[in-house]
Design an enzyme around this catalytic site. Structure first.
Site, PDB file in Angstrom:
ATOM      1  N   ASP A 259       0.859  -1.177   0.000  1.00 53.05           N
ATOM      2  CA  ASP A 259       0.000   0.000   0.000  1.00 53.05           C
ATOM      3  C   ASP A 259       0.902   1.236   0.000  1.00 53.05           C
ATOM      4  O   ASP A 259       1.904   1.285   0.710  1.00 53.05           O
ATOM      5  CB  ASP A 259      -0.868   0.004   1.264  1.00 53.05           C
TER       6      ASP A 259
ATOM      7  N   ASP B  53      -3.129   4.630  -2.536  1.00 51.68           N
ATOM      8  CA  ASP B  53      -4.251   5.125  -1.754  1.00 51.68           C
ATOM      9  C   ASP B  53      -4.736   6.498  -2.243  1.00 51.68           C
ATOM     10  O   ASP B  53      -3.915   7.403  -2.457  1.00 51.68           O
ATOM     11  CB  ASP B  53      -3.787   5.233  -0.295  1.00 51.68           C
TER      12      ASP B  53
ATOM     13  N   GLU C 199      -6.187   3.468  -6.134  1.00 50.52           N
ATOM     14  CA  GLU C 199      -7.506   3.609  -5.520  1.00 50.52           C
ATOM     15  C   GLU C 199      -8.008   4.944  -6.050  1.00 50.52           C
ATOM     16  O   GLU C 199      -7.656   6.003  -5.534  1.00 50.52           O
ATOM     17  CB  GLU C 199      -7.434   3.611  -3.998  1.00 50.52           C
TER      18      GLU C 199
ATOM     19  N   HIS D 252     -10.937  -3.642   2.757  1.00 54.47           N
ATOM     20  CA  HIS D 252     -10.938  -3.281   4.178  1.00 54.47           C
ATOM     21  C   HIS D 252     -11.823  -2.070   4.479  1.00 54.47           C
ATOM     22  O   HIS D 252     -11.968  -1.693   5.636  1.00 54.47           O
ATOM     23  CB  HIS D 252      -9.502  -3.004   4.624  1.00 54.47           C
ATOM     24  N   ASP D 253     -12.362  -1.404   3.447  1.00 53.16           N
ATOM     25  CA  ASP D 253     -13.258  -0.251   3.661  1.00 53.16           C
ATOM     26  C   ASP D 253     -14.721  -0.619   3.460  1.00 53.16           C
ATOM     27  O   ASP D 253     -15.596   0.257   3.576  1.00 53.16           O
ATOM     28  CB  ASP D 253     -12.933   0.869   2.661  1.00 53.16           C
TER      29      ASP D 253
HETATM   30  O1  ISL Z   1     -14.157   3.977   3.179  1.00 54.84           O
HETATM   31  C1  ISL Z   1     -14.442   5.079   2.794  1.00 54.84           C
HETATM   32  C2  ISL Z   1     -15.310   5.939   3.546  1.00 54.84           C
HETATM   33  O2  ISL Z   1     -16.423   5.202   3.830  1.00 54.84           O
HETATM   34  C3  ISL Z   1     -13.889   5.599   1.558  1.00 54.84           C
HETATM   35  O3  ISL Z   1     -14.453   6.783   1.190  1.00 54.84           O
HETATM   36  C4  ISL Z   1     -12.406   5.754   1.796  1.00 54.84           C
HETATM   37  O4  ISL Z   1     -12.168   6.653   2.812  1.00 54.84           O
HETATM   38  C5  ISL Z   1     -11.734   6.231   0.552  1.00 54.84           C
HETATM   39  O5  ISL Z   1     -12.005   5.278  -0.435  1.00 54.84           O
HETATM   40  C6  ISL Z   1     -10.232   6.320   0.783  1.00 54.84           C
HETATM   41  O6  ISL Z   1      -9.757   5.141   1.344  1.00 54.84           O
HETATM   42  C7  ISL Z   1      -8.402   4.986   1.592  1.00 54.84           C
HETATM   43  O7  ISL Z   1      -7.832   6.088   2.246  1.00 54.84           O
HETATM   44  C8  ISL Z   1      -8.274   6.350   3.571  1.00 54.84           C
HETATM   45  C9  ISL Z   1      -8.283   5.110   4.451  1.00 54.84           C
HETATM   46  O8  ISL Z   1      -9.009   5.367   5.625  1.00 54.84           O
HETATM   47  C10 ISL Z   1      -8.881   3.922   3.752  1.00 54.84           C
HETATM   48  O9  ISL Z   1      -8.777   2.773   4.558  1.00 54.84           O
HETATM   49  C11 ISL Z   1      -8.172   3.762   2.445  1.00 54.84           C
HETATM   50  O10 ISL Z   1      -8.564   2.611   1.731  1.00 54.84           O
HETATM   51  C12 ISL Z   1      -7.329   7.365   4.130  1.00 54.84           C
HETATM   52  O11 ISL Z   1      -6.019   6.936   3.935  1.00 54.84           O
END
Ligand code: ISL
Ligand code: CA
Length: 565
Positions: free
Chosen positions: A98, A199, A257, A325-326
């Site tokens: 990541d 990310d 992402e 994981h989200d």
């Molecule tokens: O999971 C979300 C909110 O419900 C998404 O909007 C998420 O925050 C967004 O896709 C970005 O995600 C990534 O960056 C974030 C982190 O919290 C997430 O785990 C990651 O996948 C900040 O680094």
């Protein structure tokens, strides 16, 4: 045909904190991962996306990095990491890390310096602005907090954070920031990693002048102004520079992402080898939210079919996923958990529906055994900053019930509970106290049990991965949607050099007879009017769950060979 390794292989996403604990402290770690590599190999996994393992105060579970070149102490040491790389490569498994460079932790040495004074050499590593009449520099809200700005008394200025206040945004305008990032990426490549998942990479460039958002305002006049922080022109400049400086000349892969991507702007990022190799789009997983993800609406099969067909058409190569994981778990969300039989069948159906499309499958840990959401009842069971902030804000406006409903359906902790390895204490995840509760259904749903049962979801996944691995048509075939108007079925044909496969999935709780145009599916030798014996002979079943020869039981699926068109 043999394409790039990242097209040939199936990925498996590991959330290290919850995968396997090796030393009884209740937290998953690198040595735990190493001990499970043989399992991944048995499953047929060819590459791993590892969520952040860098030094972090864990305000956002590792997505707030304090030191990009140090391993989180709880996860192990750099020696453990080097061993992980060796052990993975020895088994021919690629490692994708990541990369979180939209922001760092506020505890990163750069930010510690940056906030000290306006003339600190690191000041411009972050985005600092004067307030406007005692308020924020602009009206932006953040992903996690009401305001995207936090005031810092030391210098009487505000810093920008698109996520929590412990995740200040890096200033990509500053060439020194970019140089540091590229050097860091290159050092990880030199250590042996095979690629990166980037990310929120589409948000690294912000609109010049940081203008106010014009969209819908919240109670405090704030706007989620993604038109000013996603897909800015400079994004492409930065991504191209990053590719030239770090990726060119390496046999690596980068997947973005790409928050706010759509079928129109996607090809500005992928396809020509100048920016990203693949992207994650969120149209599928955002389907069941209206306005915000917390306002849950029912799954709409027709909409799903449109989204899939549009994306298969929009770009040459997709990522294929239901979970990460989200996201909450996919079976309660898109399948059915009313009975154990239906949980198993619908999990298989979801696997066939998604992972046989054209693109690279990403399986999230536990998805291969059909893990489900956690029955959250109280705040003490939660760990996620997003949930905490949601509850805090909801309490202010008396919407606590609504927030809890959202958390149960969509909260990110649903997918972050420990991997269920066995029916033993703590599901075999740890001998200590797990950092987050184990789902109480682990005695029923676990790897050990699924491995012993040839009809399990796990064996279905293994078979599906094997099939895809051996089949050019499943990897490289074209995509054609079938039965587009059907209310219950999702079906498609893949075709490649004289070979064809049809995938049919029942997304309903009804038994569904196969419609006329799918009569040959699984018929294996029957005859029909247009003398389509050949068609019927083509109907050899490759994979099935809940298929009785004529139709699909509730949530069933069948994959067969087919004649070419
Ligand atoms: O999971 C979300 C909110 O419900 C998404 O909007 C998420 O925050 C967004 O896709 C970005 O995600 C990534 O960056 C974030 C982190 O919290 C997430 O785990 C990651 O996948 C900040 O680094
Ligand atoms: Ca541990």
């Amino acid at each position: 045909m043999s394409g790039a390794w990242w097209k040939e292989r199936v990925f498996y996403q590991i959330y290290p904190r919850s995968f396997q604990d090796s030393n009884g402290d209740g937290i998953g770690d690198i040595n735990g991962i190493i001990s499970r590599l043989d399992y991944l190999k048995w499953l047929g996994v060819g590459a791993v996306w590892l969520c952040p393992i860098y030094d972090s105060p864990n305000a956002d579970m590792g997505y707030d990095i304090r030191d990009y070149e140090k391993i989180m102490a709880e996860f192990g040491t750099m020696e453990d990491f080097d061993r992980l790389v060796r052990e993975m490569h020895r088994r021919d498994i690629k490692l994708v890390m990541d990369l979180v460079v939209n922001h760092s932790s506020d505890e990163h040495a750069w930010f510690v310096e940056s906030r000290k004074s306006k003339d600190n050499p690191y000041r411009d590593y972050y985005i600092w602005r004067d307030g406007r009449g005692g308020r924020e520099p602009n009206n932006w809200s953040s992903f996690f907090t009401p305001s995207a700005w936090t005031y810092d008394g030391t210098t009487d200025q505000w810093y920008l954070h698109l996520f929590s206040e412990k995740q200040p945004d890096l200033n990509w305008e500053n060439p020194s920031v970019r140089e540091e990032i590229y050097a860091m990426i290159n050092r990880w490549f030199d250590r042996g990693v095979d690629g990166f998942r980037m990310d929120v990479i589409t948000c690294i460039a912000k609109a010049p002048g940081l203008p106010d958002g014009e969209g819908e305002r919240d109670e405090n006049g704030r706007v989620f102004a993604h038109e000013h922080f996603a897909f800015q022109p400079k994004l492409h400049e930065y991504l191209r520079e990053l590719r030239r400086r770090c990726l060119d000349g390496r046999d690596c892969m980068c997947v973005g992402e790409t928050s706010f991507v759509n079928t129109e702007n996607a090809s500005s990022l992928v396809g020509d080898g100048r920016e990203l190799d693949m992207l994650f789009q969120f149209d599928v997983v955002d389907m069941d939210g209206e306005g915000t993800k917390w306002d849950v609406i029912p799954f709409d099969l027709k909409k799903f079919k449109r989204i899939i067909a549009d994306w298969q058409k929009a770009i040459d190569w997709n990522t294929l996923f239901w979970e990460n994981h989200d996201q909450p778990r996919s079976v309660p969300r898109f399948g059915c958990v009313e009975t154990e039989e239906l949980r198993v069948r619908s999990a298989k159906m979801l696997a066939a529906a998604m992972f046989l499309l054209r693109g690279t499958p990403f399986i999230y840990q536990g998805e291969e055994i059909g893990m489900t959401n956690f029955p959250f009842t109280e705040a003490s069971q939660l760990r996620d900053v997003e949930c905490f902030n949601l509850l805090k804000e909801a309490e202010k406006t008396g919407r606590t019930e609504w927030a809890w409903n959202g958390i149960r359906h969509k909260g990110r902790d649903n997918a972050r509970t420990p991997m269920q390895w066995s029916g033993q204490e703590n599901a075999g995840f740890t001998t200590g106290d797990p950092w987050i509760d184990v789902n109480p259904n682990y005695t029923q749903i676990n790897v050990e049990k699924a491995k012993k049962d040839e009809d399990s979801i796990l064996h279905f996944y293994r078979e599906l991965i094997r099939l895809r691995g051996e089949s050019d048509v499943l990897k490289y075939g074209s995509f054609e949607p079938l039965c587009e108007e059907n209310e219950d079925l999702f079906a498609y044909r893949r075709e490649y050099e004289g070979e064809a496969v049809v995938v049919v999935c029942n997304f309903s709780g009804r038994t569904v007879k196969l419609p006329e145009d799918l009569a040959c599916v699984g018929a294996g030798g029957g005859e029909d009017e247009d003398g389509a014996r050949a068609r019927c002979e083509a109907g050899k079943v490759l994979l099935a769950a809940g298929f009785d020869g004529e139709g699909l039981l509730p949530w069933g699926t069948v994959v067969t060979t087919a004649v070419t068109s």
